[in-house]
Write a protein that holds these residues in place. Structure first.
Motif, PDB file in Angstrom:
ATOM      1  N   SER A  27      30.433  38.406 112.325  1.00 25.74           N
ATOM      2  CA  SER A  27      29.419  38.887 111.391  1.00 25.74           C
ATOM      3  C   SER A  27      29.569  38.152 110.062  1.00 25.74           C
ATOM      4  O   SER A  27      30.663  38.109 109.486  1.00 25.74           O
ATOM      5  CB  SER A  27      29.586  40.398 111.189  1.00 25.74           C
ATOM      6  OG  SER A  27      28.598  40.877 110.313  1.00 25.74           O
ATOM      7  N   ILE A  28      28.480  37.563 109.598  1.00 22.62           N
ATOM      8  CA  ILE A  28      28.477  36.775 108.367  1.00 22.62           C
ATOM      9  C   ILE A  28      27.244  37.135 107.542  1.00 22.62           C
ATOM     10  O   ILE A  28      26.369  37.861 108.007  1.00 22.62           O
ATOM     11  CB  ILE A  28      28.486  35.261 108.691  1.00 22.62           C
ATOM     12  CG1 ILE A  28      27.312  34.921 109.619  1.00 22.62           C
ATOM     13  CG2 ILE A  28      29.800  34.837 109.317  1.00 22.62           C
ATOM     14  CD1 ILE A  28      26.955  33.481 109.683  1.00 22.62           C
ATOM     15  N   PHE A  29      27.142  36.594 106.344  1.00 27.77           N
ATOM     16  CA  PHE A  29      26.025  36.855 105.448  1.00 27.77           C
ATOM     17  C   PHE A  29      24.683  36.489 106.079  1.00 27.77           C
ATOM     18  O   PHE A  29      23.684  37.170 105.881  1.00 27.77           O
ATOM     19  CB  PHE A  29      26.224  36.075 104.137  1.00 27.77           C
ATOM     20  CG  PHE A  29      25.074  36.192 103.180  1.00 27.77           C
ATOM     21  CD1 PHE A  29      24.913  37.332 102.403  1.00 27.77           C
ATOM     22  CD2 PHE A  29      24.143  35.165 103.048  1.00 27.77           C
ATOM     23  CE1 PHE A  29      23.842  37.459 101.530  1.00 27.77           C
ATOM     24  CE2 PHE A  29      23.076  35.270 102.178  1.00 27.77           C
ATOM     25  CZ  PHE A  29      22.923  36.433 101.414  1.00 27.77           C
ATOM     26  N   ILE A  78      24.017  28.159 113.941  1.00 26.15           N
ATOM     27  CA  ILE A  78      23.097  29.271 113.716  1.00 26.15           C
ATOM     28  C   ILE A  78      21.684  28.721 113.512  1.00 26.15           C
ATOM     29  O   ILE A  78      21.489  27.703 112.863  1.00 26.15           O
ATOM     30  CB  ILE A  78      23.564  30.156 112.539  1.00 26.15           C
ATOM     31  CG1 ILE A  78      22.891  31.515 112.602  1.00 26.15           C
ATOM     32  CG2 ILE A  78      23.396  29.456 111.212  1.00 26.15           C
ATOM     33  CD1 ILE A  78      23.602  32.595 111.817  1.00 26.15           C
ATOM     34  N   GLY A  79      20.712  29.347 114.164  1.00 27.85           N
ATOM     35  CA  GLY A  79      19.338  28.890 114.083  1.00 27.85           C
ATOM     36  C   GLY A  79      18.969  27.910 115.182  1.00 27.85           C
ATOM     37  O   GLY A  79      17.819  27.527 115.322  1.00 27.85           O
ATOM     38  N   LEU A  90      19.048  29.730 106.015  1.00 31.21           N
ATOM     39  CA  LEU A  90      19.859  28.803 105.241  1.00 31.21           C
ATOM     40  C   LEU A  90      18.894  27.917 104.467  1.00 31.21           C
ATOM     41  O   LEU A  90      17.984  27.340 105.064  1.00 31.21           O
ATOM     42  CB  LEU A  90      20.728  27.956 106.164  1.00 31.21           C
ATOM     43  CG  LEU A  90      21.953  28.634 106.779  1.00 31.21           C
ATOM     44  CD1 LEU A  90      21.573  29.631 107.843  1.00 31.21           C
ATOM     45  CD2 LEU A  90      22.872  27.592 107.353  1.00 31.21           C
ATOM     46  N   LYS A  91      19.096  27.805 103.155  1.00 29.28           N
ATOM     47  CA  LYS A  91      18.135  27.086 102.318  1.00 29.28           C
ATOM     48  C   LYS A  91      18.691  25.810 101.697  1.00 29.28           C
ATOM     49  O   LYS A  91      17.967  25.093 101.026  1.00 29.28           O
ATOM     50  CB  LYS A  91      17.632  28.009 101.212  1.00 29.28           C
ATOM     51  CG  LYS A  91      16.883  29.211 101.743  1.00 29.28           C
ATOM     52  CD  LYS A  91      16.421  30.115 100.630  1.00 29.28           C
ATOM     53  CE  LYS A  91      15.695  31.317 101.200  1.00 29.28           C
ATOM     54  NZ  LYS A  91      15.316  32.272 100.165  1.00 29.28           N
ATOM     55  N   PHE A 155      16.499  22.222 106.840  1.00 30.64           N
ATOM     56  CA  PHE A 155      16.875  23.618 106.874  1.00 30.64           C
ATOM     57  C   PHE A 155      15.764  24.516 107.407  1.00 30.64           C
ATOM     58  O   PHE A 155      15.965  25.684 107.621  1.00 30.64           O
ATOM     59  CB  PHE A 155      17.337  24.083 105.496  1.00 30.64           C
ATOM     60  CG  PHE A 155      18.587  23.370 105.093  1.00 30.64           C
ATOM     61  CD1 PHE A 155      19.802  23.727 105.646  1.00 30.64           C
ATOM     62  CD2 PHE A 155      18.544  22.318 104.203  1.00 30.64           C
ATOM     63  CE1 PHE A 155      20.947  23.042 105.317  1.00 30.64           C
ATOM     64  CE2 PHE A 155      19.691  21.636 103.864  1.00 30.64           C
ATOM     65  CZ  PHE A 155      20.902  21.997 104.423  1.00 30.64           C
ATOM     66  N   ILE A 156      14.586  23.948 107.638  1.00 27.50           N
ATOM     67  CA  ILE A 156      13.505  24.719 108.230  1.00 27.50           C
ATOM     68  C   ILE A 156      13.891  25.116 109.659  1.00 27.50           C
ATOM     69  O   ILE A 156      13.695  26.223 110.086  1.00 27.50           O
ATOM     70  CB  ILE A 156      12.188  23.939 108.222  1.00 27.50           C
ATOM     71  CG1 ILE A 156      11.699  23.811 106.769  1.00 27.50           C
ATOM     72  CG2 ILE A 156      11.129  24.609 109.080  1.00 27.50           C
ATOM     73  CD1 ILE A 156      10.538  22.885 106.589  1.00 27.50           C
ATOM     74  N   LYS A 157      14.527  24.181 110.375  1.00 30.71           N
ATOM     75  CA  LYS A 157      14.926  24.465 111.745  1.00 30.71           C
ATOM     76  C   LYS A 157      16.229  25.256 111.789  1.00 30.71           C
ATOM     77  O   LYS A 157      16.396  26.137 112.593  1.00 30.71           O
ATOM     78  CB  LYS A 157      15.089  23.163 112.539  1.00 30.71           C
ATOM     79  CG  LYS A 157      15.534  23.433 113.954  1.00 30.71           C
ATOM     80  CD  LYS A 157      15.262  22.326 114.886  1.00 30.71           C
ATOM     81  CE  LYS A 157      15.678  22.837 116.240  1.00 30.71           C
ATOM     82  NZ  LYS A 157      15.489  22.022 117.304  1.00 30.71           N
TER      83      LYS A 157
END
Length: 158
Positions: A27-29, A78-79, A90-91, A155-157
């Motif tokens: 579990s992460i932010f 992730i993602g 993520l940005k 970071f869109i993907k």
């Protein structure tokens, strides 16, 4: 339905590995990271970061060999196509490094060998920029955009 099918296909692919594995969620932010672990915990940790749209199953032919020498942690990006659960986007490159660092700290790993392939190589290189003190060795095979200008569209993907 599609997500369930992806998870089932993903899980079936792990049947190709000829050694015991353990799945962990951290579990992460940004959500929940999914990690496949294998090998003796007394061995040095080897972190594997996969190519885009593939997930950690890409390492199935390698893990059985590497566990002779390392405790292997195949971390799903992730993602990407995997069992990670992304709840916050993520940005930035820093967010990406923070996601990986939180995952590694959740595994109680603070010194390790970091190996990335393609986008995984970019993730490994990016992590080493922000957290160099944790990386014993860095291996980047064909890293994407590591030596070129980084565009926020990546970071869109992710």
């Amino acid at each position: 339905m599609e997500k369930e099918l992806n998870f089932k296909t993903y899980e079936n692919s792990w049947g190709l590995i000829l050694c015991p594995i353990v799945e962990k969620y951290i579990s992460i932010f940004f959500g929940n990271s999914h990690v496949i672990c294998s090998g003796d915990v007394a061995n040095p940790p080897l972190i594997l970061l996969h190519v885009a749209s593939c997930g950690s199953p890409i390492w199935y032919k390698n893990i059985s060999f590497w566990i002779k020498y390392y405790r292997v942690y195949a971390i799903n990006l992730i993602g990407e196509s995997s069992k990670c659960i992304l709840t916050k986007k993520l940005k930035s490159a820093h967010d990406n490094a923070k996601w990986l660092n939180e995952t590694l700290m959740g595994l109680k790993l603070n010194k390790f060998i970091l190996y990335g392939l393609s986008i995984g190589g970019w993730n490994a290189d990016n992590y080493a920029i922000f957290y160099p003190q944790n990386v014993i060795k860095l291996i980047s095979l064909s890293p994407v955009q590591t030596f070129a200008k980084r565009y926020s569209s990546i970071f869109i993907k992710i």
